[in-house]
Write a protein that holds these residues in place. Sequence first.
Motif, PDB file in Angstrom:
ATOM      1  N   LYS A  15      37.075  42.498  36.392  1.00 21.21           N
ATOM      2  CA  LYS A  15      37.716  41.467  37.211  1.00 21.21           C
ATOM      3  C   LYS A  15      36.761  40.343  37.581  1.00 21.21           C
ATOM      4  CE  LYS A  15      39.023  44.235  40.574  1.00 21.21           C
ATOM      5  NZ  LYS A  15      38.509  45.532  40.097  1.00 21.21           N
ATOM      6  N   THR A  33      36.672  39.802  46.839  1.00 19.11           N
ATOM      7  CA  THR A  33      36.945  40.522  48.097  1.00 19.11           C
ATOM      8  C   THR A  33      36.227  41.872  48.138  1.00 19.11           C
ATOM      9  OG1 THR A  33      38.967  41.599  47.287  1.00 19.11           O
ATOM     10  CG2 THR A  33      39.221  39.442  48.330  1.00 19.11           C
ATOM     11  N   GLY A  34      35.934  42.444  46.967  1.00 13.30           N
ATOM     12  CA  GLY A  34      35.197  43.715  46.931  1.00 13.30           C
ATOM     13  C   GLY A  34      33.845  43.556  47.621  1.00 13.30           C
ATOM     14  N   TYR A  37      34.160  44.127  51.313  1.00 13.88           N
ATOM     15  CA  TYR A  37      34.213  45.562  51.656  1.00 13.88           C
ATOM     16  C   TYR A  37      32.829  46.195  51.463  1.00 13.88           C
ATOM     17  CZ  TYR A  37      39.216  45.160  52.133  1.00 13.88           C
ATOM     18  OH  TYR A  37      40.461  44.780  52.577  1.00 13.88           O
ATOM     19  N   ARG A  38      32.106  45.728  50.447  1.00 15.35           N
ATOM     20  CA  ARG A  38      30.757  46.245  50.209  1.00 15.35           C
ATOM     21  C   ARG A  38      29.826  45.860  51.366  1.00 15.35           C
ATOM     22  NH1 ARG A  38      29.255  47.674  44.677  1.00 15.35           N
ATOM     23  NH2 ARG A  38      31.177  47.850  43.491  1.00 15.35           N
ATOM     24  N   GLY A  94      29.082  50.845  46.642  1.00 14.76           N
ATOM     25  CA  GLY A  94      30.428  50.792  46.048  1.00 14.76           C
ATOM     26  C   GLY A  94      31.278  51.987  46.456  1.00 14.76           C
ATOM     27  N   ALA A  97      32.142  51.691  50.079  1.00 11.26           N
ATOM     28  CA  ALA A  97      33.166  50.647  50.269  1.00 11.26           C
ATOM     29  C   ALA A  97      34.552  51.232  50.000  1.00 11.26           C
ATOM     30  CB  ALA A  97      32.902  49.469  49.339  1.00 11.26           C
ATOM     31  N   SER A  98      34.650  52.049  48.956  1.00 15.65           N
ATOM     32  CA  SER A  98      35.940  52.660  48.626  1.00 15.65           C
ATOM     33  C   SER A  98      36.405  53.572  49.767  1.00 15.65           C
ATOM     34  CB  SER A  98      35.793  53.425  47.300  1.00 15.65           C
ATOM     35  OG  SER A  98      36.906  54.221  47.047  1.00 15.65           O
ATOM     36  N   ARG A 107      40.447  46.842  57.059  1.00 16.37           N
ATOM     37  CA  ARG A 107      41.299  46.012  56.205  1.00 16.37           C
ATOM     38  C   ARG A 107      41.826  44.785  56.958  1.00 16.37           C
ATOM     39  NH1 ARG A 107      41.522  48.400  51.641  1.00 16.37           N
ATOM     40  NH2 ARG A 107      42.505  46.520  50.872  1.00 16.37           N
ATOM     41  N   GLY A 127      40.518  41.796  43.690  1.00 15.68           N
ATOM     42  CA  GLY A 127      40.420  42.936  44.596  1.00 15.68           C
ATOM     43  C   GLY A 127      41.359  44.051  44.182  1.00 15.68           C
ATOM     44  N   ARG A 128      41.978  44.711  45.172  1.00 15.85           N
ATOM     45  CA  ARG A 128      42.885  45.823  44.897  1.00 15.85           C
ATOM     46  C   ARG A 128      44.298  45.531  45.397  1.00 15.85           C
ATOM     47  NH1 ARG A 128      38.467  46.635  43.473  1.00 15.85           N
ATOM     48  NH2 ARG A 128      37.379  48.579  42.980  1.00 15.85           N
ATOM     49  N   ASP A 129      44.383  44.697  46.461  1.00 14.86           N
ATOM     50  CA  ASP A 129      45.668  44.483  47.144  1.00 14.86           C
ATOM     51  C   ASP A 129      45.977  42.996  47.272  1.00 14.86           C
ATOM     52  OD1 ASP A 129      43.518  43.879  48.782  1.00 14.86           O
ATOM     53  OD2 ASP A 129      44.528  44.488  50.615  1.00 14.86           O
ATOM     54  N   ARG A 178      36.962  57.182  42.298  1.00 10.48           N
ATOM     55  CA  ARG A 178      37.210  55.932  43.038  1.00 10.48           C
ATOM     56  C   ARG A 178      38.632  55.423  42.764  1.00 10.48           C
ATOM     57  NH1 ARG A 178      34.260  50.671  43.454  1.00 10.48           N
ATOM     58  NH2 ARG A 178      32.428  51.422  42.353  1.00 10.48           N
ATOM     59  N   ASP A 182      41.365  54.802  45.629  1.00 12.09           N
ATOM     60  CA  ASP A 182      41.917  53.453  45.825  1.00 12.09           C
ATOM     61  C   ASP A 182      43.440  53.418  45.602  1.00 12.09           C
ATOM     62  OD1 ASP A 182      39.308  52.664  46.309  1.00 12.09           O
ATOM     63  OD2 ASP A 182      39.032  51.598  44.402  1.00 12.09           O
TER      64      ASP A 182
HETATM   65  O1   DC Z   1      35.732  45.647  43.457  1.00 10.17           O
HETATM   66  P1   DC Z   1      34.584  46.452  44.078  1.00 10.17           P
HETATM   67  O2   DC Z   1      34.113  47.596  43.242  1.00 10.17           O
HETATM   68  O3   DC Z   1      33.468  45.570  44.523  1.00 10.17           O
HETATM   69  O4   DC Z   1      35.234  47.083  45.417  1.00 10.17           O
HETATM   70  C1   DC Z   1      34.585  48.050  46.187  1.00 10.17           C
HETATM   71  C2   DC Z   1      35.616  48.857  46.966  1.00 10.17           C
HETATM   72  O5   DC Z   1      36.208  48.060  47.993  1.00 10.17           O
HETATM   73  C3   DC Z   1      36.798  49.391  46.167  1.00 10.17           C
HETATM   74  O6   DC Z   1      36.524  50.668  45.596  1.00 10.17           O
HETATM   75  C4   DC Z   1      37.931  49.449  47.157  1.00 10.17           C
HETATM   76  C5   DC Z   1      37.589  48.389  48.166  1.00 10.17           C
HETATM   77  N1   DC Z   1      38.401  47.186  48.028  1.00 10.17           N
HETATM   78  C6   DC Z   1      39.639  47.183  48.636  1.00 10.17           C
HETATM   79  O7   DC Z   1      40.047  48.191  49.210  1.00 10.17           O
HETATM   80  N2   DC Z   1      40.410  46.066  48.607  1.00 10.17           N
HETATM   81  C7   DC Z   1      40.000  44.967  47.967  1.00 10.17           C
HETATM   82  N3   DC Z   1      40.775  43.876  47.967  1.00 10.17           N
HETATM   83  C8   DC Z   1      38.736  44.954  47.300  1.00 10.17           C
HETATM   84  C9   DC Z   1      37.965  46.094  47.341  1.00 10.17           C
END
Ligand code: DC
Length: 221
Positions: A15, A33-34, A37-38, A94, A97-98, A107, A127-129, A178, A182
Amino acid sequence: MSYNVAIDGPAGAGKSTIAKAVAKKMNLIYVDTGAMYRAMAFFMIREKISPNDAEAISKKCREADISIGHENGEQVVYLNGENVNPYLRTEEVGNMASVISQQPAVREKLVELQQALAAKSDCIMDGRDIGTCVLPGAQAKIYLTAGSAVRAKRRYDELTAKGQTCDLKKIQSDIEERDYRDMHREHSPLRQAEDAVLVDSSDMTIDEVINKIISICEEAK
Ligand code: DC
């Protein structure tokens, strides 16, 4: 109204590499955005908070002021005023962060910051969401994925190129763990938004993925 692109997908799908390249070509700001969270995870590690102590994580996150800036086209994350970019890209951070991203208090705080950034600038945010929760009205949404073995191999190649010794099997099992966390958490789990376009990069080159995503974005403009 600003133009927003959302890219979601599992760890190691590429990504950030793709979003950075698309941002450059389309003149958008890239928001990772990760990394936010990191930064929060790094704060918890530094404060010696246990990943199992949900209450302490929810409480402690109020003391972390996270903001982002851009220097030479690169996103810089500030934690209570300190540039923490150099500490964010480790497996330890990482994985933490998860874990901490499961907490609603964490969040809420970061989503607010992300929405404010997207409202004031044309951006591509990964990101994820993002497509499901942060920017449900984004003009273009992409769900970028690849098989876990492919993602583990890419990560392995990246780490060995940096001279680090690592174990491919362990990387793959960490990635799968992970993914599971997630995708199955209670709040804003990773899933493809109904109106997102699925791109599976397992058998694609980086350039092919970039071109595919640019064409999706151009169509949505
Ligand atoms: O994309 P990344 O590996 O840098 O993200 C690290 C963690 O942060 C991922 O395992 C879950 C969380 N995360 C999240 O919950 N929502 C996001 N928008 C981005 C990351």
